[in-house]
Write an enzyme that holds these catalytic residues in place. Structure first.
Site, PDB file in Angstrom:
ATOM      1  N   VAL A 137      16.623  -2.778 -42.819  1.00 40.07           N
ATOM      2  CA  VAL A 137      16.181  -4.018 -42.884  1.00 40.07           C
ATOM      3  C   VAL A 137      16.936  -4.692 -43.599  1.00 40.07           C
ATOM      4  CG1 VAL A 137      14.401  -2.133 -44.483  1.00 40.07           C
ATOM      5  CG2 VAL A 137      16.448  -2.996 -45.099  1.00 40.07           C
ATOM      6  N   ASN A 160      10.395  -0.931 -51.114  1.00 44.05           N
ATOM      7  CA  ASN A 160      10.944  -0.301 -51.890  1.00 44.05           C
ATOM      8  C   ASN A 160      12.178  -0.070 -51.325  1.00 44.05           C
ATOM      9  OD1 ASN A 160      10.667   2.201 -53.369  1.00 44.05           O
ATOM     10  ND2 ASN A 160      10.588   3.336 -51.883  1.00 44.05           N
ATOM     11  N   ASN A 199      21.626  -7.436 -66.854  1.00 41.67           N
ATOM     12  CA  ASN A 199      21.993  -6.822 -67.096  1.00 41.67           C
ATOM     13  C   ASN A 199      23.742  -6.409 -66.508  1.00 41.67           C
ATOM     14  OD1 ASN A 199      22.167  -3.869 -68.625  1.00 41.67           O
ATOM     15  ND2 ASN A 199      22.433  -3.031 -66.437  1.00 41.67           N
ATOM     16  N   TYR A 254      22.778  -7.535 -58.936  1.00 39.10           N
ATOM     17  CA  TYR A 254      21.136  -6.793 -58.449  1.00 39.10           C
ATOM     18  C   TYR A 254      20.280  -7.027 -59.564  1.00 39.10           C
ATOM     19  CZ  TYR A 254      18.043  -2.591 -58.866  1.00 39.10           C
ATOM     20  OH  TYR A 254      17.726  -2.140 -59.144  1.00 39.10           O
ATOM     21  N   ALA A 260      19.828 -10.869 -60.110  1.00 41.98           N
ATOM     22  CA  ALA A 260      19.843 -12.253 -58.818  1.00 41.98           C
ATOM     23  C   ALA A 260      18.628 -11.795 -58.036  1.00 41.98           C
ATOM     24  CB  ALA A 260      20.434 -12.819 -58.700  1.00 41.98           C
ATOM     25  N   ALA A 261      19.102 -10.752 -57.421  1.00 43.38           N
ATOM     26  CA  ALA A 261      17.409 -10.058 -56.212  1.00 43.38           C
ATOM     27  C   ALA A 261      16.243  -9.767 -57.419  1.00 43.38           C
ATOM     28  CB  ALA A 261      18.529  -9.464 -54.998  1.00 43.38           C
ATOM     29  N   LYS A 262      16.378  -8.930 -57.822  1.00 41.65           N
ATOM     30  CA  LYS A 262      15.359  -8.678 -58.461  1.00 41.65           C
ATOM     31  C   LYS A 262      14.902  -9.748 -58.558  1.00 41.65           C
ATOM     32  CE  LYS A 262      15.902  -4.363 -57.254  1.00 41.65           C
ATOM     33  NZ  LYS A 262      14.800  -3.902 -56.155  1.00 41.65           N
ATOM     34  N   THR A 321       4.129  -8.994 -61.692  1.00 42.32           N
ATOM     35  CA  THR A 321       5.002  -7.899 -62.209  1.00 42.32           C
ATOM     36  C   THR A 321       4.752  -6.827 -63.020  1.00 42.32           C
ATOM     37  OG1 THR A 321       6.420  -9.528 -60.935  1.00 42.32           O
ATOM     38  CG2 THR A 321       7.045  -7.370 -62.072  1.00 42.32           C
TER      39      THR A 321
END
Length: 269
Positions: free
Chosen positions: A79, A105, A164, A170, A172-174, A253
């Site tokens: 991806v 996903n 966290n 992680y 920042a991406a989420k 969300t």
């Protein structure tokens, strides 16, 4: 969504190592496929994992599809590769028609405290967990706009909302997925397309460490449900957001953590 009776194509883009393993979710979907009328399922994985998305498991999925008289297949797809994605839309249209539902996903982790984090640990997470959402959503969006219907569902994380330690990349991406979801929903809602996200808490997975190798008892104790989550919990939300019942839910969300964050504050350890 206005269900398209003659064709309801479901496209999974995902990692083979997460709690939301495509093989697992597809088997859950197929166990109750008549409830929401899907004609085609196509799923993607970056590589064939010998543990979860093995060749035998992929063959089993295809056999389940055949038994339900549903077309579909699994495809190896990176991806983060623009060339592969650019060829994807026409390939799917040729084999199955346009996509009605996209589930973003894919997800990996490269945990480290910021002072020790290398650039590739940052970039790998952003490219796989966030940029892929942009690329895959854009890939299917034109045909959805033309039909004036469609569903885009992205898997984010509670870490995107609360953070966290050791997961600045992680998180920042989420968090980016949450903002992307809200913004895209405002762009395309008028075209009959819903865009939503699901934010799981910690789940046993290959990505986070299996239940055998990781002690999840602390999470279960602090969780009002007194158990850790399962793939069925995520799949159930994805099914709702894909269904006619979810047609008025847009830009949201939805947290799926058994109440862990509300019960325990900002500690996911």
């Amino acid at each position: 969504i206005q269900w398209v009776r003659y064709q309801q194509n479901l496209l999974f883009k995902g990692s083979c190592n997460g709690v939301k393993s495509n093989s697992t979710i597809i088997q859950i979907l197929l166990s109750d496929i008549n409830a929401y009328e899907v004609d085609t399922i196509v799923w993607f994985l970056r590589s064939i994992s010998p543990v979860i998305d093995s060749e035998d498991n992929m063959i089993y999925n295809i056999q389940m599809l055949d038994d339900k008289k549903i077309s579909g297949k699994g495809i190896v797809l990176d991806v983060t590769d623009n060339i592969q994605i650019s060829k994807l839309d026409e390939s799917i249209k040729k084999d199955f028609g346009s996509v009605d539902i996209l589930v973003n996903n894919a997800g990996i982790t490269r945990d480290n405290i910021l002072l020790r984090m290398k650039e590739d640990e940052w970039e790998d997470i952003i490219n796989t967990n966030l940029s892929s959402i942009f690329k895959m959503s854009k890939c299917v969006l034109r045909s959805m706009i033309k039909k004036r219907s469609g569903r885009i569902i992205s898997i984010t994380s509670v870490v995107g909302a609360m953070g966290n330690a050791g997961q600045s990349n992680y998180g920042a991406a989420k968090a980016g997925i949450i903002g992307f979801t809200k913004s895209l929903a405002r762009e395309v809602g008028v075209r009959g397309i819903t865009v939503n996200a699901i934010a799981p808490g910690p789940f046993p997975s290959m990505m986070l460490g299996s239940a055998v190798n990781h002690d999840y008892s602390g999470i279960a104790v602090r969780n009002p449900r007194k158990r850790v989550g399962s793939p069925e919990d995520i799949a159930g939300l994805a099914i709702f957001l894909s269904s006619r019942a979810g047609s008025y839910t847009i830009g949201e969300t939805i947290t799926c953590d058994g109440g862990l964050v509300n019960a325990s504050g900002h500690d996911l350890s």
